[in-house]
Structures are given as C-alpha cells and as structure tokens.
Design a protein around this motif. Structure first.
Motif, mmCIF file in Angstrom:
data_model
loop_
_atom_site.group_PDB
_atom_site.id
_atom_site.type_symbol
_atom_site.label_atom_id
_atom_site.label_comp_id
_atom_site.label_asym_id
_atom_site.label_seq_id
_atom_site.Cartn_x
_atom_site.Cartn_y
_atom_site.Cartn_z
ATOM 1 N N PRO A 1 17.782 18.630 7.071
ATOM 2 C CA PRO A 1 17.477 18.871 5.661
ATOM 3 C C PRO A 1 15.963 18.932 5.449
ATOM 4 O O PRO A 1 15.190 18.508 6.301
ATOM 5 C CB PRO A 1 18.079 17.648 4.974
ATOM 6 N N LEU A 2 15.568 19.429 4.280
ATOM 7 C CA LEU A 2 14.145 19.551 4.003
ATOM 8 C C LEU A 2 13.574 18.271 3.392
ATOM 9 O O LEU A 2 12.365 18.038 3.503
ATOM 10 C CB LEU A 2 13.893 20.720 3.040
ATOM 11 N N VAL A 3 14.413 17.466 2.730
ATOM 12 C CA VAL A 3 13.957 16.194 2.177
ATOM 13 C C VAL A 3 14.302 15.077 3.155
ATOM 14 O O VAL A 3 15.007 15.279 4.156
ATOM 15 C CB VAL A 3 14.618 15.921 0.809
ATOM 16 N N GLU B 1 2.249 3.562 2.999
ATOM 17 C CA GLU B 1 3.499 4.311 2.976
ATOM 18 C C GLU B 1 3.218 5.624 2.261
ATOM 19 O O GLU B 1 2.733 5.639 1.134
ATOM 20 C CB GLU B 1 4.585 3.545 2.224
ATOM 21 N N ASN B 2 3.499 6.752 2.902
ATOM 22 C CA ASN B 2 3.173 8.071 2.359
ATOM 23 C C ASN B 2 4.395 8.701 1.705
ATOM 24 O O ASN B 2 5.466 8.807 2.314
ATOM 25 C CB ASN B 2 2.649 8.979 3.469
ATOM 26 N N ILE B 3 4.224 9.153 0.452
ATOM 27 C CA ILE B 3 5.333 9.683 -0.341
ATOM 28 C C ILE B 3 4.905 11.006 -0.962
ATOM 29 O O ILE B 3 3.835 11.105 -1.571
ATOM 30 C CB ILE B 3 5.728 8.707 -1.470
ATOM 31 N N ALA B 4 5.745 12.039 -0.818
ATOM 32 C CA ALA B 4 5.475 13.349 -1.417
ATOM 33 C C ALA B 4 6.589 13.699 -2.395
ATOM 34 O O ALA B 4 7.772 13.650 -2.034
ATOM 35 C CB ALA B 4 5.359 14.423 -0.337
ATOM 36 N N PHE B 5 6.219 14.052 -3.631
ATOM 37 C CA PHE B 5 7.155 14.489 -4.666
ATOM 38 C C PHE B 5 6.973 15.978 -4.894
ATOM 39 O O PHE B 5 5.955 16.402 -5.429
ATOM 40 C CB PHE B 5 6.867 13.775 -5.985
ATOM 41 N N PHE B 6 7.950 16.801 -4.513
ATOM 42 C CA PHE B 6 7.956 18.210 -4.911
ATOM 43 C C PHE B 6 8.670 18.317 -6.251
ATOM 44 O O PHE B 6 9.808 17.852 -6.385
ATOM 45 C CB PHE B 6 8.691 19.071 -3.878
ATOM 46 N N ILE B 7 8.024 18.925 -7.239
ATOM 47 C CA ILE B 7 8.624 19.124 -8.559
ATOM 48 C C ILE B 7 8.666 20.619 -8.798
ATOM 49 O O ILE B 7 7.629 21.267 -8.985
ATOM 50 C CB ILE B 7 7.802 18.427 -9.657
ATOM 51 N N SER B 8 9.863 21.200 -8.788
ATOM 52 C CA SER B 8 9.969 22.665 -8.782
ATOM 53 C C SER B 8 11.242 23.100 -9.491
ATOM 54 O O SER B 8 12.206 22.333 -9.600
ATOM 55 C CB SER B 8 9.971 23.175 -7.335
ATOM 56 N N PRO C 1 0.834 -1.217 0.000
ATOM 57 C CA PRO C 1 0.000 0.000 0.000
ATOM 58 C C PRO C 1 0.865 1.262 0.000
ATOM 59 O O PRO C 1 1.688 1.451 0.902
ATOM 60 C CB PRO C 1 -0.816 -0.131 1.291
ATOM 61 N N ARG C 2 0.688 2.081 -0.990
ATOM 62 C CA ARG C 2 1.443 3.337 -1.072
ATOM 63 C C ARG C 2 0.495 4.469 -1.432
ATOM 64 O O ARG C 2 -0.413 4.305 -2.238
ATOM 65 C CB ARG C 2 2.562 3.248 -2.111
ATOM 66 N N ARG C 3 0.763 5.614 -0.863
ATOM 67 C CA ARG C 3 -0.010 6.824 -1.144
ATOM 68 C C ARG C 3 0.970 7.878 -1.659
ATOM 69 O O ARG C 3 1.872 8.290 -0.921
ATOM 70 C CB ARG C 3 -0.730 7.297 0.121
ATOM 71 N N ILE C 4 0.792 8.299 -2.909
ATOM 72 C CA ILE C 4 1.768 9.176 -3.563
ATOM 73 C C ILE C 4 1.113 10.520 -3.861
ATOM 74 O O ILE C 4 0.033 10.581 -4.458
ATOM 75 C CB ILE C 4 2.281 8.556 -4.881
ATOM 76 N N LEU C 5 1.774 11.597 -3.463
ATOM 77 C CA LEU C 5 1.280 12.953 -3.722
ATOM 78 C C LEU C 5 2.315 13.704 -4.543
ATOM 79 O O LEU C 5 3.486 13.802 -4.161
ATOM 80 C CB LEU C 5 1.029 13.698 -2.407
ATOM 81 N N PHE C 6 1.901 14.232 -5.687
ATOM 82 C CA PHE C 6 2.768 15.048 -6.529
ATOM 83 C C PHE C 6 2.436 16.516 -6.289
ATOM 84 O O PHE C 6 1.275 16.927 -6.417
ATOM 85 C CB PHE C 6 2.556 14.705 -8.005
ATOM 86 N N LEU C 7 3.453 17.312 -5.928
ATOM 87 C CA LEU C 7 3.286 18.743 -5.705
ATOM 88 C C LEU C 7 3.984 19.471 -6.847
ATOM 89 O O LEU C 7 5.219 19.478 -6.931
ATOM 90 C CB LEU C 7 3.862 19.169 -4.359
ATOM 91 N N ALA D 1 5.125 13.943 10.141
ATOM 92 C CA ALA D 1 3.808 13.313 9.995
ATOM 93 C C ALA D 1 3.925 11.942 9.326
ATOM 94 O O ALA D 1 2.909 11.312 9.013
ATOM 95 C CB ALA D 1 2.884 14.214 9.190
ATOM 96 N N GLY D 2 5.170 11.494 9.100
ATOM 97 C CA GLY D 2 5.378 10.175 8.533
ATOM 98 C C GLY D 2 5.389 10.155 7.020
ATOM 99 O O GLY D 2 5.108 9.115 6.414
ATOM 100 N N VAL D 3 5.741 11.275 6.400
ATOM 101 C CA VAL D 3 5.748 11.369 4.940
ATOM 102 C C VAL D 3 7.192 11.353 4.438
ATOM 103 O O VAL D 3 8.046 12.075 4.955
ATOM 104 C CB VAL D 3 5.042 12.654 4.457
ATOM 105 N N ARG D 4 7.446 10.529 3.434
ATOM 106 C CA ARG D 4 8.749 10.460 2.789
ATOM 107 C C ARG D 4 8.792 11.554 1.731
ATOM 108 O O ARG D 4 7.980 11.566 0.802
ATOM 109 C CB ARG D 4 8.922 9.083 2.160
ATOM 110 N N VAL D 5 9.720 12.511 1.848
ATOM 111 C CA VAL D 5 9.719 13.708 1.018
ATOM 112 C C VAL D 5 10.843 13.672 -0.003
ATOM 113 O O VAL D 5 12.021 13.515 0.344
ATOM 114 C CB VAL D 5 9.841 14.982 1.890
#
Length: 814
Positions: free
Chosen positions: A271-273, A137-144, A28-34, A218-222
């Motif tokens: 670090p921020l990531v 598993e919570n995953i956040a992708f910052f694309i900037s 189970p994975r939860r992926i957020l694209f920013l 909050a348990g998010v992999r950044v």
C-alpha cells in the motif's frame, strides 16, 4: 464584533484555541503536512478549511513536558511542488502565523496532482532534518482530493512553462521530457495527446507507488486524508492508497482527445500509506474536518487525553528563545509608503504610522544609520517626505511622520515604477559609503499606473503602456536598476480594504509562465489569467477582440532571498512588526548586486563595484569588445519601413548583417575577446563567452547565428543591456581599451530617458572604456534618442557605414 476581533488579535492574546483538541503524549515528533493545491479544490476551501485542519491538527502537539520537542513543516503541490514552511520548532500560535503569512491566501490553485513529486520532496526534507537533528518520530500527512494526476509538459500549466516547476526536475536529474529509463518512469504528459491515458497509468502505477515506498522506507509514517472534490461524485478513491483496488488495477480516461480513450495498468507497489492501512487513510464527504482532526490525533498519539486534558502541560517550550536584537550595522533605510485609495484610511493613519515608526526603531543611529520616508500612489503623492537623515532622538522622527505623512489623501493609483525612479535618485544624491542600503516597501497591492500623459501613464489618446505592460516589465525593470545600485528591496504586504494582501508571487518573480491580460480599450486587467481574485471587477472576459495577454518572465521586484518579502492578511501589529524586523535585521545585508558608488558632492570622484550577473558564463581575463543588441519588438510600421528600404530583409537581419560586416572589416585585427548580449524590457541574455573574434571562423559564425536567432517579442529597453555591459567591464576588463557597441534598430525605447545615465555610468569606469552606437534606423525620434544619450556624454558614436565603424574600433583597440 470589531472590538472582539481587536481583543483576539491584541498582543499576547492566543491566536489559536487548542483547548478543544486532545493532546498527544510528549515525545519528539516531526510532522509534515503535504497540501494538495490543484484546481479541483476550491480556493476558499484551501484557504480556510484545509488550512484550519492543518493548524488544528498541530494543536495535538503541545505537551512539552519531559523535554519533548516538535517540529512542523508544510509542502504544497500542484504544477509547483514547493516547501512553504521548512521544518522548525514552533508553538501553535507561531505556526498559525506562519500559515497565514506563507500559505493562506498566497497559494494560487493550479493543475495538477503530482503525489510522486510531493513524496520525493518530503523524503528529502525528512532526511535532511534527520541528519541534523535525529531522534524524532517522522509523520507525513497527505491532504488531497483526488487520484494522482501528472503534470503537463507544455501549455499554461506545463512544467516547461514555469522556471520553478522545471527546476524541480532538472535539479534532481529527473528526465521530465522523456522516459527515465532506469526505472521506466515518466514525469509529464506531452507530445501526442492520444498517449496521455497511457502516461497517466504509468505515473499512477509506478511513479507514485515507488516514491511513496521510498518515503516509508526512509522511516516516515505516511497518512492520507481524502477531502471533497469540487465536482460531486468525483471524490478520491481511498482504495488506491490502501492497496485495496479490485485486481490492483488502475485506469485513466483521457478526455484530452475526442472521443475519450482509456488505458489500464497494475499497481507495482502497495500500500502507499503506512500499516495498518485502515488507521492511516481516511476520507470525508464534507469540509467539516473537526471530526477528522480528532481521528488523526487519536491514531498518532500513543496516549490520549480528553479535550482540555493534562493539567501539567506546559503550553510553551521549556527553554525560551533568546530575544532577537537587530545587529549594529550602519544602514540607510528608505521607507516607501503606499498611499493608494485601496488602503483603509483609518488603518493608514494609525497602524501604518506605527509600522513606519517601528521600522525606524530597528536602526542603530549611533553607528551612522539613516532613515527616510517617501510616499507613492497618485502623481502628487509621489514624493520624498523625509530625506535620509540620522536622529539622536526618535521622538523627532515620529513627530515628523505624524505631521507629514499620517494625513495624506489616499488616491489612485499604485505607481511602483515611478517610485523606484524617485528612490533611486535619492539614494544616488545622498550616497554614503559602507551603508547597507534598504528600500522597505509597505503596500497593499499590485502595480497600477496613473492616468495621464506621463511616460508610463495610461491615456486613451496616444497611450503609453497598458497596465500589463507596466506590471510585467516597467516595474521589474526599474526595480532591477535600483538593485543594481546596491539597494536591497524588501516588501511588507498589508491588507487592503477587502482584507487581501498583495500578490507575493508577483514581487518575487514566481509568476513566470503565467499571463497578464488587459483590455486595450479601457486598460482593465486580469493580472493572472484564470485567477479571478486578481481581475478587476469590470474586466470583460468576453471582449476577446480587445484583450491582449503578456507572459510574465522570471523578473522580480524584491531582492533575492526568503527573508525579503512577507505579507499579512490582517492588521495584527505584533505579527507585522515581527515581519518588519526580519526584513530589516535578519535578511542578508549583502545586496543582490554590490553597490555602485555615486560621485560625492564635494570631490566629484567616482568608482565602481563589481558583479557577475547571472548567466554571463566564464570569460577569460581581458575583454575587448561587447556587442549589445537591441532585441525589442518593432511596430508594424517600423517593420514595414525596414523591408521597404531593403526588400526581403527584416530589421533584425539587417542589424545582424551590419554586425557581420563590421566583423569582416576587422579581419586584419589581432584576435579579439568578445562578449555579446541582447537587451529588452524583460531581461538581458549574454550570448557568448570567450570567443576569438578573428582566429576562429566557426565561433564567429556561431555567434552571428545566435544573434540572428534572437526573438523580437518584448518592448524595447536598452538600459538593462548597458547595466550588464557595465558589470562585464568591471568583472573582466584589464588595462586594455574596451569598446561597448550598442546596435539598434528603429524602435523608440521605453527607457530612452534613462539611457544617457546608463551610458554615463559605463563611461565613468575609466578612460579605457569607449562607447559607440550603430543603428540601421533613420527615424528622427530614434536618432534624437541615441544622440542625446551618447554625444552629450563625450563618448564616441557612429551612425555610419560598417567600414568606418570598424576602422574606429581598430584605432581604439590599437
């Protein structure tokens, strides 16, 4: 090529080829694209390359064996920080369709790069999802493409300029106009421009690090993905996100002042990531992101496979969703079809007719549903083609569609306002109680009025409205009147000849604070100033002497709610039909405002619904007097006439003084319960709640002062005020008499032809409601307008001194 494209888009064909991408192990994975949507990213790179990266990266999560599930969501961030796709379980094909429907070609780039706000929203999304569906598993992708750049407070891209942007801070209790003292944070740059470099340093060393820290805790992999900046040599500094800056120092050069000024500060968290940082932050020098997809998936996946890998993979969830069936609800569906010349003629005759037939097929005629079809565009194409009717056999309806609509000539223009008037009258004449009334607009464009001498048409001799005036107030105004009659307006956007769908932000009121600019000589317009894709080809940016800009309000066209609009940039009928089903079947069947029943043809009776318009406040039971102040803009000639008749006094001052004189004349009347509101073509604004008219001098003075502070900067419209007055009467009036008093100056209203109908709707509420009009204007055109609206409806009118008007009000309320 066309045949190949059609084959790829045919029903059942895979929209996304995931075979070249490796597959993550099933869990189970939860992926957020920013996604950074700032101005420094070219629009074409955002809409193609960044969107492709997001879609292809999600390809890695397609192994559903062992009961694995995946959720995906998307945030875009600039001046507006928004959830574009909430967390949900989607297949790769469904996710690609959502990206095309909600993000691609639907995200205008704006200033700035607020990483902190994006991280705050991400944390909220993950926490809400975790509380409802734990175990991911919570995953956040910052694309900037750049370092953090805080939002401005004022100006075109300022927080205070845009309602959505402002509400982000207000709803979270963030002090966006000043320092957040508890953590010494600052959210916007405003005030003295010489302080901007210091504010940006604070934002970069505190706001962003603290928000990223909270997200990780909050348990998010950044992850952070650095993409190319528009300007060569200005790429993102990955060391900022990995915590490897020299001496942990952050510096910002302030180019908003001359000469530029620079300030520096020390990072307060790093670090921020996530760690190891070398595996969670990447930077690419070009927009070829294929290698980056592989690199990202390789790190995320605990077990990797070669592209095309595991033979046991199931490409769809193991549990198939239950097919959706449209609820059996009696509906009146009017389908409004765009016949403007920007439509593809072949698509119009084929795919568009399929869309119309499919929409009708969503109805259950056994419960009394009815369907009709109208067209709009040129004056001669503005017509009800098929009146609201029920059908026992849809083949009859389909044949009528082919006969009466399929072969229409496509002509200029896109006359939304006139179409809404036509549809509103048709619903009124064919009113049936208990129906969910829906107007489905199928269009490829934004408003474009016809040329001629009609009410809203453009002509070079004694013109009516410009295109920007037509777009920013005539169309939303007529839509609001249609919604006030209980009609739910939904919109399906299809691509034009250039493959571009309509601008969704216009139809759902998200352009507040943006400007529409028009050349007054030839009516060429740039519907969103600074966004060239919404400017006509021959718009002359350099002709500044003849260009006038109008700011958009929050007025919307479609009804409120997420499921009342969708757009598609292809003629993929499978996707369009899914969108149509959502608009008709899945949307909330309760209209924006409850229905306003019309007199039935046989008994002539009438009744009223009730509503509490936004912003009316809380009035005590009972209501005696409603003051409706015409707050429309005056021409220079009208303004001069007021000052000539009473030197040194403006029209507004005279009008407010008139109302104050009436108050003085009513000094011996029992305390009154009064509501006051302003009315123009953009909005209505209720100025007071329960305010004793006589007993509290302070409240009376405050009310009159508020009236006097009204700004006359929008075209004059009186119908919106009468609509809100009607709602106030329905909601708060008791059996006691109620007086609705319209106070006007000399401006001729843009909606003068509709005023009589609006007055009639109020007077029809009962014998206890009395309508009066008082004016300081004396022009014949203005008096004709008011007399036509009030006298022939057998209601009271007063174009007389304040003493006579007060005496009449006193007599009624006695």
């Amino acid at each position: 090529l066309l045949a190949l494209g059609a084959a790829l888009r045919a029903p059942g064909a895979a929209a996304v080829d995931c075979s070249q991408w490796q597959v993550c192990d099933p869990r189970p994975r939860r992926i957020l694209f920013l996604m950074d949507a700032s101005l420094s990213i070219a629009q074409e790179h955002f809409d193609k390359d960044m969107v492709d990266f997001v879609v292809n990266t999600f390809c890695g999560f397609r192994d559903y064996s062992d009961g694995a599930t995946y959720e995906v969501g998307v945030i875009t961030f600039n001046q507006l920080v928004e959830t574009r796709i909430p967390f949900g379980a989607h297949t790769q094909n469904d996710f690609e369709k959502l990206m095309s429907k909600k993000v691609k070609n639907k995200t205008p780039l704006r200033c700035c790069t607020p990483h902190a706000e994006a991280a705050i929203l991400a944390k909220e999304m993950f926490e809400e999802a975790d509380s409802e569906r734990p175990g991911f598993e919570n995953i956040a992708f910052f694309i900037s493409d750049g370092a953090p750049y805080m939002n401005y407070l004022k100006g075109k891209f300022g927080v205070d300029t845009n309602k959505k942007s402002k509400n982000f801070y207000i709803s979270r209790g963030l002090k966006y106009k000043s320092w957040d003292s508890d953590r010494d944070l600052v959210w916007t740059q405003g005030g003295d421009a010489h302080e901007y470099d210091e504010l940006r340093v604070t934002y970069g060393t505190r706001n962003v690090p603290f928000a990223m820290r909270d997200l990780k805790e909050a348990g998010v992999r950044v992850f952070f993905i650095g993409v190319p900046h528009n300007e060569a040599g200005r790429g993102v500094n990955i060391d900022y996100f990995t915590g490897e800056l020299e001496d942990d120092e952050v510096c910002y050069e302030n180019k908003d002042v001359t000469p530029p000024e620079t300030s520096c500060g020390i990072m307060e968290y790093k670090p921020l990531v996530s760690e190891p940082t070398g595996q969670h932050a990447f930077r690419v020098e070009s927009w070829d992101l294929n290698g980056l997809v592989d690199q990202s998936l390789k790190i995320i996946c605990r077990e990797n496979s070669d592209p095309g890998g595991r033979p046991t993979i199931s490409l769809t969830p193991t549990v198939s969703p239950t097919p959706f069936v449209c609820p059996k609800i009696p509906r009146d569906l009017m389908i409004l079809v765009d016949t403007s010349e920007s439509m593809d003629p072949e698509r119009f005759s084929n795919e568009m007719m399929e869309v119309v037939k499919y929409a009708a097929a969503q109805l259950d005629f056994s419960v009394g549903s009815r369907v009709g079809v109208a067209t709009f565009g040129s004056t001669r194409n503005l017509k009800i083609r098929l009146p609201l009717s029920t059908y026992s056999d849809l083949s009859e309806f389909n044949a009528a569609v082919e006969k009466k609509i399929a072969n229409r000539n496509l002509e200029c223009c896109t006359s939304f306002a006139e179409a809404f008037v036509m549809v509103r009258e048709h619903f009124s004449q064919n009113y049936q109680d208990g129906q969910d009334k829906i107007l489905l607009v199928v269009t490829d464009g934004t408003p474009y009025q016809n040329y001629g001498n009609g009410r809203w048409e453009w002509n070079t001799h004694g013109r009516a409205l410009t295109r920007c005036e037509y777009t920013t107030f005539a169309v939303p105004q007529q839509a609001s009147l249609l919604r006030a009659d209980g009609v739910r307006i939904v919109l399906a956007g299809v691509p034009n000849l250039e493959g571009r769908p309509p601008m969704a932000d216009f139809f759902d009121g998200a352009l507040e604070g943006e400007q529409c600019c028009v050349n007054l000589v030839d009516n060429t317009a740039c519907l969103v100033d600074g966004d060239n894709q919404w400017c006509v080809d021959n718009y002359n940016f350099d002709d500044t002497n003849n260009i006038k800009c109008i700011e958009y309000s929050s007025a919307r066209v479609v009804s409120e709610g997420e499921r009342n609009i969708f757009t598609s940039d292809t003629w993929d009928l499978t996707g369009i039909k899914e969108g149509i089903s959502e608009l008709i079947c899945r949307a909330d069947v309760t209209p924006t405002y409850p229905p306003t029943p019309q007199p039935s043809p046989d008994d002539g009776g009438s009744s009223g619904g009730s509503s509490n318009p936004p912003g009316t406040g809380s009035l005590a039971d009972g209501l005696d007097l409603i003051l409706v102040l015409d707050s429309g803009e005056l021409s220079n000639a009208q303004r001069a006439r007021c000052e000539m008749e009473e030197p040194g006094t403006s029209c507004l001052e005279r009008l407010v003084q008139y109302a104050d004189d009436v108050r003085a004349e009513l000094a011996n009347v029992s305390p009154l319960r009064v509501a006051a509101l302003t009315s123009d073509c953009f909005a209505t604004n209720v100025l007071s709640a329960d305010s004793p008219f006589k007993s509290s001098g302070r409240q009376q003075d405050s009310l009159m002062s508020t009236l006097g502070d009204t700004t006359l900067n929008h075209p004059s419209c009186r119908v919106p005020g009468m609509v809100v007055a009607k709602s106030l009467v329905e909601e708060f009036a008791t059996d006691s008499p109620v007086v609705v008093l319209l106070l006007t100056h000399d401006a001729v209203a843009a909606d003068g032809c509709s005023l009589g109908k609006a007055v009639s709707a109020v007077s029809d509420l009962g014998n206890g409601v009395k309508l009066m009009a008082a004016t300081i204007g004396g022009s014949k055109a203005h008096l004709d307008e008011l007399e036509g609206a009030f006298f022939h409806k057998n209601v009271l009118s007063a174009f007389s001194p304040a003493s006579a008007l007060a005496a009449r009000i006193e007599q009624i309320l006695a």
